[in-house]
Enzyme design. Structure first.
Site, short mmCIF file in Angstrom:
data_model
loop_
_atom_site.label_atom_id
_atom_site.label_comp_id
_atom_site.label_asym_id
_atom_site.label_seq_id
_atom_site.Cartn_x
_atom_site.Cartn_y
_atom_site.Cartn_z
CE LYS A 144 -1.76 -5.45 3.61
NZ LYS A 144 -0.13 -5.75 3.53
CD GLU A 178 0.14 7.31 -5.84
OE1 GLU A 178 0.11 6.79 -7.00
OE2 GLU A 178 0.81 7.17 -4.79
CB CYS A 232 3.62 4.90 -8.33
SG CYS A 232 3.81 6.42 -7.20
CD GLU A 271 3.88 1.13 -12.03
OE1 GLU A 271 2.82 0.21 -11.64
OE2 GLU A 271 4.01 2.20 -11.48
P1 NDP Z 1 -0.04 -4.58 -4.70
O1 NDP Z 1 -0.85 -3.60 -4.96
O2 NDP Z 1 -0.39 -5.82 -4.49
O3 NDP Z 1 0.15 -4.16 -3.13
C1 NDP Z 1 -0.04 -3.01 -2.24
C2 NDP Z 1 -0.44 -3.39 -1.00
O4 NDP Z 1 -1.87 -3.68 -1.17
C3 NDP Z 1 0.07 -4.13 -0.09
O5 NDP Z 1 -0.11 -3.91 1.16
C4 NDP Z 1 -0.58 -5.48 -0.30
O6 NDP Z 1 -0.31 -6.49 0.51
C5 NDP Z 1 -1.93 -4.91 -0.46
N1 NDP Z 1 -2.98 -6.07 -1.05
C6 NDP Z 1 -2.76 -6.95 -1.92
N2 NDP Z 1 -3.82 -7.47 -2.39
C7 NDP Z 1 -5.04 -6.80 -1.87
C8 NDP Z 1 -6.35 -6.73 -1.76
N3 NDP Z 1 -7.01 -7.76 -2.82
N4 NDP Z 1 -6.89 -6.12 -1.18
C9 NDP Z 1 -6.37 -5.41 -0.21
N5 NDP Z 1 -5.04 -5.00 -0.18
C10 NDP Z 1 -4.34 -5.77 -0.75
O7 NDP Z 1 1.42 -4.47 -5.08
P2 NDP Z 1 2.48 -5.63 -5.28
O8 NDP Z 1 3.46 -5.41 -4.19
O9 NDP Z 1 2.03 -6.95 -5.92
O10 NDP Z 1 3.49 -5.10 -6.70
C11 NDP Z 1 2.92 -5.25 -7.96
C12 NDP Z 1 2.93 -4.17 -8.99
O11 NDP Z 1 2.41 -3.40 -8.46
C13 NDP Z 1 4.53 -3.78 -8.86
O12 NDP Z 1 5.32 -4.69 -9.88
C14 NDP Z 1 4.28 -2.41 -9.43
O13 NDP Z 1 4.14 -2.32 -10.67
C15 NDP Z 1 3.11 -2.00 -8.76
N6 NDP Z 1 3.00 -1.35 -7.62
C16 NDP Z 1 2.70 0.08 -7.58
C17 NDP Z 1 3.01 0.78 -6.51
C18 NDP Z 1 2.64 2.47 -6.64
O14 NDP Z 1 3.22 3.20 -5.89
N7 NDP Z 1 1.87 2.85 -7.58
C19 NDP Z 1 3.34 0.52 -5.24
C20 NDP Z 1 3.65 -1.17 -5.35
C21 NDP Z 1 3.52 -1.93 -6.39
P3 NDP Z 1 1.16 -7.54 0.22
O15 NDP Z 1 2.27 -6.37 0.52
O16 NDP Z 1 0.82 -8.56 1.28
O17 NDP Z 1 0.88 -7.88 -1.00
#
Ligand code: NDP
Length: 477
Positions: free
Chosen positions: A180, A254, A288, A385
Site C-alpha cells: 500500500k 522503519e 526520516c 520529528e
Molecule cells: P503514517 O505513519 O500515518 O503513514 C505511513 C503509512 O502508513 C501510510 O501509507 C499510511 O496511510 C499508513 N497507515 C496509517 N495508519 C495506519 C494503520 N493504523 N495501520 C497500517 N497502516 C497505516 O505517517 P503520516 O503520513 O501520518 O505522517 C505523520 C508523521 O509521521 C510525519 O509528520 C513524520 O513525522 C512521520 N513520518 C515518518 C516517516 C519516516 O520515513 N520515518 C514517513 C512518513 C511520516 P495514509 O497515507 O493513508 O495515512
C-alpha cells in the site's frame, strides 16, 4: 547573493496521468469494491486523478492473489529465473526514468533534480542489486527459504524509493507482496504496476492496493500475511507492533528520527555547511534520517551559522518541475500544519527563528528553509520529528558532551560527524546510538548498505545483505 535563473521546467508531456486508477490485483487493474479518493499536486493543489480506495474485501482478494502466486509460481521458480524478472524491472525503470521522475515530482512535490538524480537511479540500483542476490541466497547467512506473502505499507516522502526498498528484496527471496502506497502519493506505485505488466511478471507476485490508514490496517492484520514491513511514523509503527503481537508474523519497522549532525571545530567548514543543507533541506526535510539537530562546537558556532545563513539564502524554492529548484512543496496541507505548529512551539519555548526571506507561491503548500538557534535539549523542537525544512541548532564544547546530547533522544536512526580526524570519526561512530553514521557527508544511500534504527526508530534492516534477513526464514529453516 543569489543569481536570477530563467525558468527551466521539465516537460510534463512525458507522463500520461489517467483520470482514474483502480487497484492492481493479480496482474490486472480492477475497480475494487470501495470508494475513491483524489490525489493532488501539492505545488498547485490541482487534482491529478481519482484513485480507488481498497476495502477489506479488496485487500483479501489481493492477499489471495499473492498466496496463489507464491505457492504455484514464485516460490517454485529458481533464484536465477526470479532474477531475470528483477533485472527486467530494473532496466524498464531506467528506460522510463524520466517519466517516473516527473510523475514523482508532480504527486509528491519534490524537486525534479532530486527525483531524477537521486530517487529514480537508486530505485533502479535497488532492483539490480537484489536481482544479483536471487540466485545466491544460500550464501546470505539467512538461509534461502522465503516467508510467503509480505504485506508492505509505505509513506509519502520517497514513494518509489520506499517501494523499491520493500519489493526488491521480498521478490528476490521468493516472497510475493501486497503493497500500500501512502494516500497522498499513489501514482508512481501505480505506474510501477504497469512496469510489472510490461516485465511479464507472473500475476499476483506484486499487488498494489491504494487507500488510507484503514487499508494499511487491513493488510497488517490479515491472517494470511506472513510478514509485515512498514515505514512511517513511530505512532503507527507502535500500533502495528501491537496488532501483530502474539502472531507468527515477522515484522520490520522503519520509523522516525531526530538525527544529530555534529560539526567539530576542525571540520572543513564550507563542506560541512553543504552537508548541513543537504542533511535538513533535501526533500524539504521529509526524511526520516534528516540531520534535524545541528550540534556545532561552540568555538565555531557564530562563523558556521553566518555561512549557513548565507548559503540558505541562495536556495531556490518553487516549481518542483523546474530543474533549478532546490526546495519543492510540502507534501500535504496536513503536513504543512504539523510543521507550522511545531515551529510555533519553538517560538513559544524561546528559541530564535530565522528563515530565508522569499516569496512563497500563493497556491500549494510551502514552508521556507528555517533554523532555530538558542535551542535547548528540553525544547520540543529538539526532541520531536518536525519532518520539514526546519533545523534546530545546539552547541557543545567537548566530544563527550556532543555524544551525550546526540544520544539524548528516543530515536536512533542516523547521525553525522564532521571532523578532520579519522580517529575521532571512529570513536564517535562507536559511541553514537544510531543505525547509520555518516562521516563528512550526509544523506547518502546505497543499495549495498544496510539501513535501520535503534530504539523508537524501529527494528530490522533494509538494504544490503542484512536486508535479506527480513524476507527469509533463517539459516536453520
Ligand atoms: P503514517 O505513519 O500515518 O503513514 C505511513 C503509512 O502508513 C501510510 O501509507 C499510511 O496511510 C499508513 N497507515 C496509517 N495508519 C495506519 C494503520 N493504523 N495501520 C497500517 N497502516 C497505516 O505517517 P503520516 O503520513 O501520518 O505522517 C505523520 C508523521 O509521521 C510525519 O509528520 C513524520 O513525522 C512521520 N513520518 C515518518 C516517516 C519516516 O520515513 N520515518 C514517513 C512518513 C511520516 P495514509 O497515507 O493513508 O495515512
Amino acid at each position: 547573493m543569489s543569481f536570477e535563473y530563467a525558468p527551466a521546467p521539465e516537460s510534463r508531456a512525458v507522463v500520461d496521468i489517467k483520470p482514474s486508477y483502480g487497484l492492481f490485483i493479480n496482474g490486472e487493474s480492477t475497480d475494487g469494491t470501495g470508494t475513491a479518493f483524489k490525489t493532488i499536486n501539492p505545488a498547485t493543489e490541482e487534482v491529478l486523478a481519482e484513485v480507488a480506495e481498497a476495502s477489506d474485501a479488496d485487500v483479501d482478494e489481493a492477499v489471495k492473489a499473492a498466496r496463489r502466486a507464491y505457492t504455484r509460481v514464485w516460490s517454485r521458480m529458481s533464484g536465477a529465473e526470479r532474477a531475470k524478472y528483477l533485472y527486467r524491472i530494473a532496466r524498464i525503470i531506467q528506460e522510463r526514468g524520466r517519466e517516473l521522475a516527473v510523475l514523482e515530482s508532480i504527486d509528491n512535490g519534490k524537486p525534479i533534480k532530486e527525483s531524477r538524480d537521486v530517487d529514480v537511479p537508486i530505485v533502479a540500483a535497488h532492483f539490480f542489486y537484489y536481482a544479483g542476490w536471487a540466485d545466491k541466497l544460500e550464501y546470505s547467512g539467512y538461509g534461502s527459504t522465503p516467508l510467503g506473502v509480505a504485506g508492505q505499507v509505505i509513506p509519502w516522502n520517497f514513494p518509489l524509493l520506499m517501494l523499491a526498498w520493500k519489493i526488491a528484496p521480498a521478490l528476490a527471496c521468493g516472497n510475493t507482496v501486497v503493497l500500500k502506497p501512502a494516500e497522498t502519493t499513489p501514482l508512481t506505485a501505480l505506474l510501477f504496476a504497469e512496469i510489472c505488466q510490461q516485465a511479464d511478471l507472473p500475476p499476483g507476485v506484486v499487488n498494489i492496493v491504494t487507500g488510507a490508514g484503514d487499508t494499511g490496517r487491513a493488510i497488517v492484520s490479515h491472517p494470511d500475511v506472513d510478514k509485515v514491513a512498514f515505514t512511517g511514523s513511530t505512532e503507527v509503527g507502535k500500533a502495528i507492533a501491537r496488532a501483530v503481537a502474539g502472531t507468527d508474523k515477522k515484522v520490520t519497522l522503519e520509523l522516525g528520527g531526530k538525527a544529530a549532525n555534529i560539526v567539530f571545530d576542525d571540520a572543513p567548514i564550507d563542506q560541512a555547511v553543504e552537508g548541513i543543507v543537504n542533511g535538513i533541506f533535501f526533500n524539504q526535510g521529509h526524511v526520516c534520517c534528516a540531520g534535524s539537530r545541528l550540534l556545532v562546537q561552540e568555538s565555531i558556532a557564530d562563523d558556521l551559522l553566518e555561512r549557513l545563513k548565507r548559503r540558505m539564502s541562495t536556495l531556490r524554492m518553487g516549481d518542483p518541475l523546474d530543474k533549478n529548484t532546490d526546495i519543492g512543496a510540502i507534501n500535504s496541507g496536513e503536513q504543512l500544519m504539523r510543521i507550522r505548529e511545531l515551529s510555533q512551539v519553538g517560538d513559544a519555548e524561546g528559541a530564535e527563528r530565522w528563515e530565508v526571506a522569499c516569496d512563497l507561491p500563493t497556491k500549494g503548500f510551502w514552508f521556507p528553509p528555517t533554523i532555530f538557534t538558542g535551542v535547548s535539549q528540553a525544547h520540543r523542537i529538539a526532541r520531536e520529528e518536525i519532518f520539514g525544512p526546519v533545523l534546530s541548532v545546539l552547541t557543545f564544547r567537548t566530544p563527550s558532551e556532543a555524544i551525550e546530547k546526540a544520544n539524548n533522544t528516543p530515536f536512533g536512526l542516523s547521525a553525522g560527524v564532521w571532523t578532520d580526524k579519522g580517529s575521532r570519526i571512529l570513536s564517535m561512530a562507536n559511541r553514537l546510538r544510531a543505525g547509520v553514521v555518516w562521516a563528512n557527508t550526509f544523506n547518502k544511500f546505497d543499495p549495498t548498505s544496510p539501513f535501520g534504527g535503534y530504539k523508537e526508530s524501529g527494528y530490522g534492516r533494509e538494504g544490503g545483505r542484512h536486508g535479506l534477513e527480513a524476507y527469509l526464514k533463517g539459516a536453520d529453516a
